[in-house]
Motif scaffolding. Sequence first.
Motif, PDB file in Angstrom:
ATOM      1  N   SER A  52       0.860  -1.183   0.000  1.00  0.00           N
ATOM      2  CA  SER A  52       0.000   0.000   0.000  1.00  0.00           C
ATOM      3  C   SER A  52       0.894   1.229   0.000  1.00  0.00           C
ATOM      4  N   ILE A  53       0.505   2.230  -0.790  1.00  0.00           N
ATOM      5  CA  ILE A  53       1.282   3.469  -0.808  1.00  0.00           C
ATOM      6  C   ILE A  53       1.224   4.133   0.558  1.00  0.00           C
ATOM      7  N   VAL A  54       0.071   4.066   1.195  1.00  0.00           N
ATOM      8  CA  VAL A  54      -0.091   4.533   2.573  1.00  0.00           C
ATOM      9  C   VAL A  54      -0.643   3.367   3.389  1.00  0.00           C
ATOM     10  N   GLN A  55       0.022   3.034   4.477  1.00  0.00           N
ATOM     11  CA  GLN A  55      -0.404   1.932   5.322  1.00  0.00           C
ATOM     12  C   GLN A  55      -1.680   2.290   6.087  1.00  0.00           C
ATOM     13  N   TYR A  56      -2.637   1.369   6.067  1.00  0.00           N
ATOM     14  CA  TYR A  56      -3.952   1.709   6.593  1.00  0.00           C
ATOM     15  C   TYR A  56      -4.003   1.769   8.117  1.00  0.00           C
ATOM     16  N   ILE A  57      -3.084   1.140   8.810  1.00  0.00           N
ATOM     17  CA  ILE A  57      -3.081   1.197  10.273  1.00  0.00           C
ATOM     18  C   ILE A  57      -2.255   2.381  10.767  1.00  0.00           C
ATOM     19  N   SER A  58      -1.019   2.456  10.333  1.00  0.00           N
ATOM     20  CA  SER A  58      -0.098   3.472  10.855  1.00  0.00           C
ATOM     21  C   SER A  58      -0.161   4.800  10.108  1.00  0.00           C
ATOM     22  N   GLY A  59      -0.598   4.773   8.845  1.00  0.00           N
ATOM     23  CA  GLY A  59      -0.538   5.981   8.031  1.00  0.00           C
ATOM     24  C   GLY A  59       0.830   6.205   7.413  1.00  0.00           C
ATOM     25  N   LEU A  60       1.750   5.262   7.592  1.00  0.00           N
ATOM     26  CA  LEU A  60       3.090   5.383   7.024  1.00  0.00           C
ATOM     27  C   LEU A  60       3.013   5.399   5.502  1.00  0.00           C
ATOM     28  N   LYS A  61       3.692   6.357   4.892  1.00  0.00           N
ATOM     29  CA  LYS A  61       3.652   6.537   3.441  1.00  0.00           C
ATOM     30  C   LYS A  61       5.001   6.173   2.827  1.00  0.00           C
ATOM     31  N   ILE A  62       4.958   5.380   1.776  1.00  0.00           N
ATOM     32  CA  ILE A  62       6.178   5.025   1.058  1.00  0.00           C
ATOM     33  C   ILE A  62       6.687   6.238   0.280  1.00  0.00           C
ATOM     34  N   ASP A  63       7.983   6.365   0.173  1.00  0.00           N
ATOM     35  CA  ASP A  63       8.593   7.436  -0.615  1.00  0.00           C
ATOM     36  C   ASP A  63       8.425   7.084  -2.091  1.00  0.00           C
ATOM     37  N   PRO A 205       6.454   6.654  16.396  1.00  0.00           N
ATOM     38  CA  PRO A 205       7.870   6.910  16.103  1.00  0.00           C
ATOM     39  C   PRO A 205       8.241   6.634  14.654  1.00  0.00           C
ATOM     40  N   VAL A 206       7.685   5.569  14.075  1.00  0.00           N
ATOM     41  CA  VAL A 206       8.030   5.212  12.691  1.00  0.00           C
ATOM     42  C   VAL A 206       7.525   6.270  11.718  1.00  0.00           C
ATOM     43  N   VAL A 207       6.425   6.919  12.043  1.00  0.00           N
ATOM     44  CA  VAL A 207       5.884   7.985  11.194  1.00  0.00           C
ATOM     45  C   VAL A 207       6.641   9.282  11.432  1.00  0.00           C
ATOM     46  N   LYS A 208       6.911   9.575  12.680  1.00  0.00           N
ATOM     47  CA  LYS A 208       7.651  10.792  13.016  1.00  0.00           C
ATOM     48  C   LYS A 208       9.016  10.807  12.337  1.00  0.00           C
ATOM     49  N   GLY A 209       9.650   9.653  12.246  1.00  0.00           N
ATOM     50  CA  GLY A 209      10.979   9.575  11.660  1.00  0.00           C
ATOM     51  C   GLY A 209      11.000   9.443  10.154  1.00  0.00           C
ATOM     52  N   SER A 210       9.834   9.387   9.527  1.00  0.00           N
ATOM     53  CA  SER A 210       9.773   9.229   8.080  1.00  0.00           C
ATOM     54  C   SER A 210       9.807  10.587   7.394  1.00  0.00           C
ATOM     55  N   ALA A 211      10.497  10.640   6.259  1.00  0.00           N
ATOM     56  CA  ALA A 211      10.595  11.901   5.515  1.00  0.00           C
ATOM     57  C   ALA A 211       9.294  12.239   4.813  1.00  0.00           C
ATOM     58  N   THR A 212       8.479  11.242   4.525  1.00  0.00           N
ATOM     59  CA  THR A 212       7.199  11.469   3.853  1.00  0.00           C
ATOM     60  C   THR A 212       6.067  11.272   4.852  1.00  0.00           C
ATOM     61  N   LYS A 213       5.103  12.150   4.815  1.00  0.00           N
ATOM     62  CA  LYS A 213       3.973  12.103   5.740  1.00  0.00           C
ATOM     63  C   LYS A 213       2.674  12.015   4.945  1.00  0.00           C
ATOM     64  N   SER A 214       1.750  11.220   5.458  1.00  0.00           N
ATOM     65  CA  SER A 214       0.456  11.086   4.797  1.00  0.00           C
ATOM     66  C   SER A 214      -0.606  11.863   5.572  1.00  0.00           C
ATOM     67  N   LEU A 215      -1.807  11.867   5.023  1.00  0.00           N
ATOM     68  CA  LEU A 215      -2.936  12.530   5.667  1.00  0.00           C
ATOM     69  C   LEU A 215      -3.733  11.564   6.536  1.00  0.00           C
ATOM     70  N   LEU A 216      -3.302  10.327   6.584  1.00  0.00           N
ATOM     71  CA  LEU A 216      -3.886   9.324   7.464  1.00  0.00           C
ATOM     72  C   LEU A 216      -2.975   9.211   8.680  1.00  0.00           C
ATOM     73  N   ILE A 217      -3.481   9.555   9.849  1.00  0.00           N
ATOM     74  CA  ILE A 217      -2.630   9.705  11.026  1.00  0.00           C
ATOM     75  C   ILE A 217      -3.164   8.844  12.168  1.00  0.00           C
ATOM     76  N   ASN A 218      -2.301   8.014  12.724  1.00  0.00           N
ATOM     77  CA  ASN A 218      -2.669   7.206  13.877  1.00  0.00           C
ATOM     78  C   ASN A 218      -2.186   7.925  15.132  1.00  0.00           C
ATOM     79  N   LEU A 219      -3.122   8.538  15.845  1.00  0.00           N
ATOM     80  CA  LEU A 219      -2.789   9.282  17.055  1.00  0.00           C
ATOM     81  C   LEU A 219      -2.579   8.326  18.212  1.00  0.00           C
ATOM     82  N   GLN A 220      -1.441   8.463  18.864  1.00  0.00           N
ATOM     83  CA  GLN A 220      -1.110   7.596  19.992  1.00  0.00           C
ATOM     84  C   GLN A 220      -1.743   8.129  21.275  1.00  0.00           C
ATOM     85  N   VAL A 221      -3.044   7.959  21.307  1.00  0.00           N
ATOM     86  CA  VAL A 221      -3.852   8.318  22.479  1.00  0.00           C
ATOM     87  C   VAL A 221      -4.622   7.069  22.882  1.00  0.00           C
ATOM     88  N   PRO A 222      -5.060   6.982  24.139  1.00  0.00           N
ATOM     89  CA  PRO A 222      -5.771   5.774  24.586  1.00  0.00           C
ATOM     90  C   PRO A 222      -6.992   5.471  23.711  1.00  0.00           C
TER      91      PRO A 222
END
Length: 267
Positions: A52-63, A205-222
């Motif tokens: 997936s170009i953008v991961q559906y759980i984490s929101g991580l986006k491939i460069d 952390p994996v999203v924060k450290g990525s150079a590319t950011k998507s509009l799908l964001i997994n907020l680390q809240v309870p």
Amino acid sequence: KYAILEDDYPSLNYAIQSRGFAFELIGVHKGNLEEHILKVIKNSKPDVLSLSIVQYISGLKIDLAFIKQLKQDNPNLIIIGDATQYLGTEPFDFIASGFDAVAGSGYKWLMAGFGNGYMMLSGELHSMLYTAARQRPGPKEPMLADKPIVDLYFEPGHQDTLSHGTLSQSVHFYKELNMNNIKEYLNELKDYAYQIFDERGWLLPVVKGSATKSLLINLQVPRETYPLLVEKGVRCFPRGSGIRIGLHLYNDKSDVDRLVTVLDQAL
């Protein structure tokens, strides 16, 4: 042999795993996703990379620049991308992308409602499909006789023209808005949101450290905050270790502020 990403969308991974194809999982949770992909390509030499170009759980986006270079360096590697969580957020040139196939559902970022989807195939991949069937006689009925073999397999029955028309109208709408304008607006909104979420430690952390950011964001809240968010009118969903949100054209900075206010009061 396939290379697939750990925890990618089931319709990608299960289609490969359930058919008994050989595959290797690529970890996505330790950062440097592109480096991990390169390592697997080099050491295991898979025939196909599916992701997936953008991961559906984490929101991580491939460069996407990485995908283009990967294809140039490995021209025989078939690269398949699911763009469901991506297409509609910025300009995308399939021919120049490096992908051999890109497919997705229209109900997400294309805002085209349910019951429709899309698929783009490179000329090289198109010629590889159904090679045995191409050697056999095709249907003689006038309504089918002129259809290419790939169309016969991908469009075997009745089509929902209403759903197709809805997707078509969405494409026209995006063209009127201009994809460059859409990208500019969403990038500004995205940068605003990520800065606030980062200040509060809500980013993976994996999203924060990525150079590319998507509009799908997994907020680390309870995850227990989910009912409150729904009650306050926030569209979101529990995914993985947090609560997943998405930002799009219909959002503005005030929506981000309202979300933050609700969470600040709850935490």
